[in-house]
Design a protein around this motif. Structure first.
Motif, PDB file in Angstrom:
ATOM      1  N   ASP A 119     -14.013 -45.085 -44.260  1.00 32.67           N
ATOM      2  CA  ASP A 119     -14.189 -45.266 -45.621  1.00 32.67           C
ATOM      3  C   ASP A 119     -13.210 -45.533 -46.582  1.00 32.67           C
ATOM      4  O   ASP A 119     -13.260 -46.542 -47.359  1.00 32.67           O
ATOM      5  CB  ASP A 119     -15.129 -43.803 -45.978  1.00 32.67           C
ATOM      6  CG  ASP A 119     -16.637 -44.054 -45.223  1.00 32.67           C
ATOM      7  OD1 ASP A 119     -16.979 -45.026 -44.604  1.00 32.67           O
ATOM      8  OD2 ASP A 119     -17.346 -42.846 -45.736  1.00 32.67           O
ATOM      9  N   LYS A 120     -12.027 -44.685 -46.301  1.00 32.89           N
ATOM     10  CA  LYS A 120     -11.010 -44.751 -47.190  1.00 32.89           C
ATOM     11  C   LYS A 120     -10.247 -46.051 -46.769  1.00 32.89           C
ATOM     12  O   LYS A 120      -9.665 -46.870 -47.727  1.00 32.89           O
ATOM     13  CB  LYS A 120     -10.170 -43.477 -47.265  1.00 32.89           C
ATOM     14  CG  LYS A 120      -8.845 -43.581 -48.174  1.00 32.89           C
ATOM     15  CD  LYS A 120      -8.459 -42.132 -48.157  1.00 32.89           C
ATOM     16  CE  LYS A 120      -7.108 -42.021 -49.215  1.00 32.89           C
ATOM     17  NZ  LYS A 120      -6.064 -41.997 -48.332  1.00 32.89           N
ATOM     18  N   GLU A 121      -9.828 -46.148 -45.480  1.00 29.65           N
ATOM     19  CA  GLU A 121      -8.873 -46.917 -45.066  1.00 29.65           C
ATOM     20  C   GLU A 121      -9.340 -48.467 -44.877  1.00 29.65           C
ATOM     21  O   GLU A 121      -8.506 -49.548 -44.708  1.00 29.65           O
ATOM     22  CB  GLU A 121      -7.882 -46.762 -43.879  1.00 29.65           C
ATOM     23  CG  GLU A 121      -7.257 -45.184 -44.474  1.00 29.65           C
ATOM     24  CD  GLU A 121      -6.256 -45.412 -45.445  1.00 29.65           C
ATOM     25  OE1 GLU A 121      -5.789 -46.490 -45.682  1.00 29.65           O
ATOM     26  OE2 GLU A 121      -5.638 -44.357 -46.028  1.00 29.65           O
ATOM     27  N   PRO A 169     -12.550 -50.768 -48.037  1.00 26.41           N
ATOM     28  CA  PRO A 169     -12.148 -51.386 -49.198  1.00 26.41           C
ATOM     29  C   PRO A 169     -11.837 -52.874 -48.758  1.00 26.41           C
ATOM     30  O   PRO A 169     -11.698 -53.821 -49.707  1.00 26.41           O
ATOM     31  CB  PRO A 169     -11.165 -50.601 -49.731  1.00 26.41           C
ATOM     32  CG  PRO A 169     -11.371 -49.097 -49.283  1.00 26.41           C
ATOM     33  CD  PRO A 169     -11.849 -49.329 -47.602  1.00 26.41           C
ATOM     34  N   ALA A 202     -13.947 -40.370 -42.433  1.00 27.02           N
ATOM     35  CA  ALA A 202     -13.340 -40.342 -43.996  1.00 27.02           C
ATOM     36  C   ALA A 202     -12.171 -41.682 -43.746  1.00 27.02           C
ATOM     37  O   ALA A 202     -12.210 -42.188 -44.712  1.00 27.02           O
ATOM     38  CB  ALA A 202     -12.798 -39.116 -44.076  1.00 27.02           C
TER      39      ALA A 202
END
Ligand SMILES: Cc1cc2nc3c(=O)[nH]c(=O)nc-3n(C[C@H](O)[C@H](O)[C@H](O)COP(=O)(O)OP(=O)(O)OC[C@H]3O[C@@H](n4cnc5c(N)ncnc54)[C@H](O)[C@@H]3O)c2cc1C
Length: 387
Positions: free
Chosen positions: A21-23, A26, A18
């Protein structure tokens, strides 16, 4: 035989995935476009990783790490390995050689790394000494109570954003029944020390934002306490502390292959030609079946190898070599077929496949080439038979 993860292991994997994917994810396009890792982004990710305990998770708790065993650490590597390496590396898993630090080395080099204040790099490879590291020419000679280092290292990852280098240099020669052998020793050397030059490296086909550098040493003076392990113990230091570094490569390859496959699977299910999803054609679906089977094999080999490392089996070198050679070559096959599945879109930057394809190539080369891995495996097979 129980292959299930414990609740803690699953939670660790989910947390790391997680986070990636989040930090991390992008920022992949930014790195592709600029080829640069902005220092403030590096720091921001590192701080966030520290907050959730991923920073230095490969180090013992007594030194400030998370004390993960090899299975758990491999799960972390797999959870973050699908994103660009330069970004994954912002979650620092410092080189385990630093566990060997003693005396002044701890305060001066190891602890600032574990506090996330600075980065380190490792320098073994030279222009004339790649697979044959024992042929290295970089030397450290005794002068007074100090060592004076001369030589050139190349292909050194991230030296330009590191504060010091874990350096391997020849400190002498021994005459053995098999001929003359160099004594290789390990030093911790500040990269801003007089006589050290960190120069830009080569233009790499992939791994954007993951720098490679050339480091030149011109009469660089280091003190005795900067040597790790004893004189001539460089390879012992590597073998004792570096552990299954090759497993990290295998985990990254497994994660990237899974990501490429997921893109191809989705494309095969949704792209229609001749009035039906292309996945209905055996020319597309059978390779998907083969890829899924290879992914299962890779994962089993990877996690079984991590488990074997945790058992302390004496076969770590060949076990890790098998996982590295299989997963890195499997990644090449899977990403190539994934691109084929996606047709023209497969080679466009709109999908991550062309980047994964470019990034994948080096995995069969660094941390020991596929040929060297096969050499390690076959030597262990043949040696007991006297061959
Ligand atoms: C992007 C990148 C980053 C890197 N980062 C680092 C780093 O941070 N620190 C570091 O120290 N090193 C680093 N390396 C070096 C890496 O580990 C070496 O590239 C690798 O070990 C191979 O050495 P070489 O490139 O000199 O190839 P060579 O050793 O010259 O090999 C050329 C070819 O000959 C084959 N070959 C050589 N010997 C044998 C043999 N006995 N039997 C069969 N085939 C053989 C090889 O497999 C290969 O196919 C990095 C490399 C790259 C590309």
């Amino acid at each position: 035989m129980d292959f299930a993860l414990t609740e803690e292991q699953q939670m660790l994997f989910d947390t790391a995935r997680a986070f990636a994917d989040k930090e991390l994810m992008p920022h992949e396009d930014l790195l592709e476009e600029t080829g640069e890792l902005p220092p403030e982004l590096d720091l921001e990710i590192r701080k966030k990783a520290m907050e959730i305990g991923l920073h230095a998770c490969n180090f013992p708790t007594s030194m400030g790490g998370a004390g993960l065993d090899c299975v758990s650490f491999t799960l972390v590597e797999k959870a973050i390995g699908h994103v660009s390496l330069a970004l994954a590396e912002c979650i620092r898993r410092p080189n385990n050689i630093l566990e060997a630090c003693e005396g002044q080395q701890i305060e001066r080099f190891r602890d600032p790394i574990l506090r996330g204040e600075i980065r380190e790099c490792v320098a073994m490879t030279e222009p004339d000494a790649g697979s044959d590291l024992k042929g290295m020419k970089t030397s450290a000679r005794r002068e007074g109570g100090d060592w004076v280092i001369n030589g050139t290292k190349h292909f050194i990852s991230n030296a330009q954003i590191s504060s010091f280098v874990i350096l391997f240099a020849a400190t002498g020669e021994d005459v053995t029944p098999k001929g003359t052998r160099k004594r290789i020793s390990c030093f911790l050397v500040d990269l801003d020390a007089p006589g050290v030059e960190v120069a830009p490296g080569y233009k790499h086909m992939g791994q954007r934002g993951y720098y490679n550098n050339i480091i030149r040493f011109d009469d660089v003076r280091v003190e005795d306490w900067q040597m790790v392990g004893g004189e001539g113990q460089g390879f012992e230091v590597v073998n004792t502390w570096l552990g299954p570094g090759r497993l990290t490569v295998a985990a990254t390859c497994q994660a990237r292959a899974e990501r490429a496959f997921d893109v191809a699977l989705d494309f095969a299910a949704t792209r229609e030609q001749f009035g039906q999803p292309i996945g209905k054609f055996q020319g597309i679906s059978f390779p998907l079946a083969d890829m899924a089977t290879e992914l299962r094999l890779g994962d089993l080999l990877l996690m079984n190898t991590a488990w074997r490392v945790d058992q302390g089996l004496p076969t770590m070198a060949e076990d890790c070599a098998m996982a590295k050679v299989y997963c890195s070559e499997m990644l090449a096959r899977v990403v190539d077929q994934s691109i084929q599945t996606c047709g023209g879109m497969g080679v466009m930057a709109d999908l991550p496949l062309e980047r994964i394809y470019r990034d994948a190539r080096v995995e069969r080369i660094w941390e020991g080439t596929s040929e060297i891995q096969r050499h390690i495996i076959s030597r262990q097979l043949l040696r007991p038979l006297g061959a």
